[in-house]
Design an enzyme around this catalytic site. Structure first.
Site, PDB file in Angstrom:
ATOM      1  N   GLY A 161       0.534  -0.990  -0.084  1.00 10.21           N
ATOM      2  CA  GLY A 161      -0.095   0.013   0.116  1.00 10.21           C
ATOM      3  C   GLY A 161       0.920   1.137  -0.059  1.00 10.21           C
ATOM      4  O   GLY A 161       0.464   2.123   0.252  1.00 10.21           O
ATOM      5  N   ASP A 209      -2.081   8.078  -6.126  1.00 14.25           N
ATOM      6  CA  ASP A 209      -0.406   7.459  -5.888  1.00 14.25           C
ATOM      7  C   ASP A 209       0.399   8.079  -6.937  1.00 14.25           C
ATOM      8  O   ASP A 209       1.519   8.324  -6.392  1.00 14.25           O
ATOM      9  CB  ASP A 209      -0.698   6.058  -6.286  1.00 14.25           C
TER      10      ASP A 209
END
Length: 450
Positions: A161, A209
């Site tokens: 993650g 991200d």
């Protein structure tokens, strides 16, 4: 394990990438690209809802050492795989069947090459490179497809993650662009990398991200507006430590329920009459839910059914087709999470770590109960961390289901925090967590080695 002892190799990724290049190709690289990992403090699953998030680019990095290649291909050798990534140029077309695309990590490299080629072809068809440059893009027609060979080294754990895939995509994109003499803005790099992940890899991710890893600012978190694609650096207080807790559990984004959550959010937005959940506040959402309930009652289409875990108006009268209980819970989380982003940013600017910590804990409760993407190890990590001395608050970070949590800790009490956290987490999970005290670093960059 001490908090500063996140699993490190004897040499950093920068050194390993350069050394591997010399050993593999028998000459020195001309360039070194680095792309950081990221940890998201708050604002989870808000990016694909046009919302806000507050990530930090951190000092765990993926590096590619490279130079131009004589053969018409991209060749990348990873320290973690004996089989190199070899992408012929021109790369496959966008219509290539999924079954014919490269497997594993190579698909991310291939996807970036495909998107660079598609961008190049699109701009060439629209006109000259000059017209594209006038529009302010760093990817003019014909650019980004210079053949190169390289070696890859990474200190970012895969599947934790922390955006290892985004770092890989950005590094490959910047390598090709730089060799072509281009200087794409962080936003352009992030958008191209996101397209590679969405359209080629098949992961329905938002922009968080890629944007965080591309545009990070040293010493700061980054407030990102995912609709306007604007950023605002938020300084991190000097006495506050951002601690990553790697639970040891791992996930696969593509095979998780990520796409399901995204579809539920889109369904909720349609039912509530907005373009995206970003357009709702907690109050306006309550009003929209109430209106939907009154409309459903007027045409007699409702049947009993509640939205467990939600707060606000009684949703018994909601049309279960228009806004089912699961979609309502997802929407309530996203709307509240957007508000938490600005609240945490304000607390950090004011040096108010206790308030920021309480908001992280509230975010974790929401993501566990309303968005339902936490996991046993993540819940245990938050429980053990929040009970440890010096911790202001904690939450899971990333897409969910497994991976890492993040904690805000008084820097002067790191040893006490670690001493209390480790046995507590092991007792809850029969696992050992790995901790890393983060430094906030700059985003993706390239170094000319001469």
């Amino acid at each position: 394990m001490r908090a500063a002892e996140y699993p490190a190799t004897e040499h950093p990724a920068t050194e390993r990438a350069v050394r591997a290049f010399v050993e593999t190709y028998g000459e020195r690289p001309t360039h070194l690209v680095r792309a950081p990992a990221r940890v998201n403090l708050i604002g989870e699953h808000t990016d694909y809802n046009d919302g806000f998030c507050l990530p930090v680019a951190i000092d765990r990095e993926l590096c590619i050492a490279l130079r131009r290649n004589e053969a018409p291909e991209l060749r990348l050798v990873s320290e973690q795989d004996a089989v190199p990534a070899v992408i012929p140029l021109p790369p496959p077309g966008l219509d290539t069947p999924v079954s014919a695309r490269a497997p594993g990590w190579v698909r991310y490299v291939e996807g970036v090459a495909v998107m660079l080629a598609a961008e190049s072809a699109s701009r060439a068809a629209a006109g000259s490179g000059g017209s594209r440059a006038a529009a302010g893009s760093g990817f003019p027609a014909g650019g980004g497809l210079v053949p190169w060979r390289g070696t890859l080294a990474s200190d970012i754990p895969v599947g934790a993650g922390l955006s290892s895939s985004a770092a890989l995509e950005l590094a490959v994109a910047l390598a090709g662009a730089h060799l072509a003499g281009l200087t794409p803005a962080p936003t352009e790099l992030a958008l191209l990398a996101q397209r590679a992940e969405n359209l080629w890899v098949g992961a329905a991710t938002g922009l968080l991200d890629q944007f965080a890893c591309a545009a990070g600012v040293a010493g700061h978190a980054l407030r990102i507006d995912c609709r306007t694609l604007t950023t605002e650096p938020v300084p991190l207080p000097g006495g506050l430590a951002v601690v990553i807790i790697d639970t040891g559990s791992r996930r696969q984004v593509v095979t998780s329920e990520y796409a399901t959550r995204r579809a539920e959010c889109e369904r909720a937005a349609r039912a509530l009459g907005v373009a995206a959940l970003r357009d709702l506040t907690p109050r306006s959402m309550d009003e929209a839910v109430a209106r939907l309930g009154r409309s459903a009652r007027s045409d007699g289409t409702t049947r009993p059914g509640g939205a467990a875990g939600g707060t606000g108006p009684d949703p018994v009268a909601l049309d279960p087709v228009a806004l089912d209980p699961a979609a309502l819970r997802r929407a309530r989380f996203v709307v509240a999470e957007n508000a938490r982003v600005d609240a945490v940013a304000a607390a950090l600017r004011a040096g108010d770590a206790p308030t920021a910590g309480r908001l992280l804990l509230a975010g974790h409760r929401g993501i566990r109960e309303d968005f339902e993407v936490s996991g046993p190890e993540l819940d245990a990590a938050v429980q053990a961390a929040s009970a440890a001395p010096g911790c202001f608050g904690a939450r899971m970070t990333g897409g969910g289901f497994a991976g890492c949590a993040v904690a805000l800790v008084d820097r002067s009490r790191l040893t006490a925090f670690t001493d209390a956290f480790e046995p507590a987490y092991t007792a809850l999970t029969d696992r050992r967590a790995v901790l890393h005290v983060c430094s906030a670093v700059a985003g993706t960059s390239v170094l000319d080695l001469g």
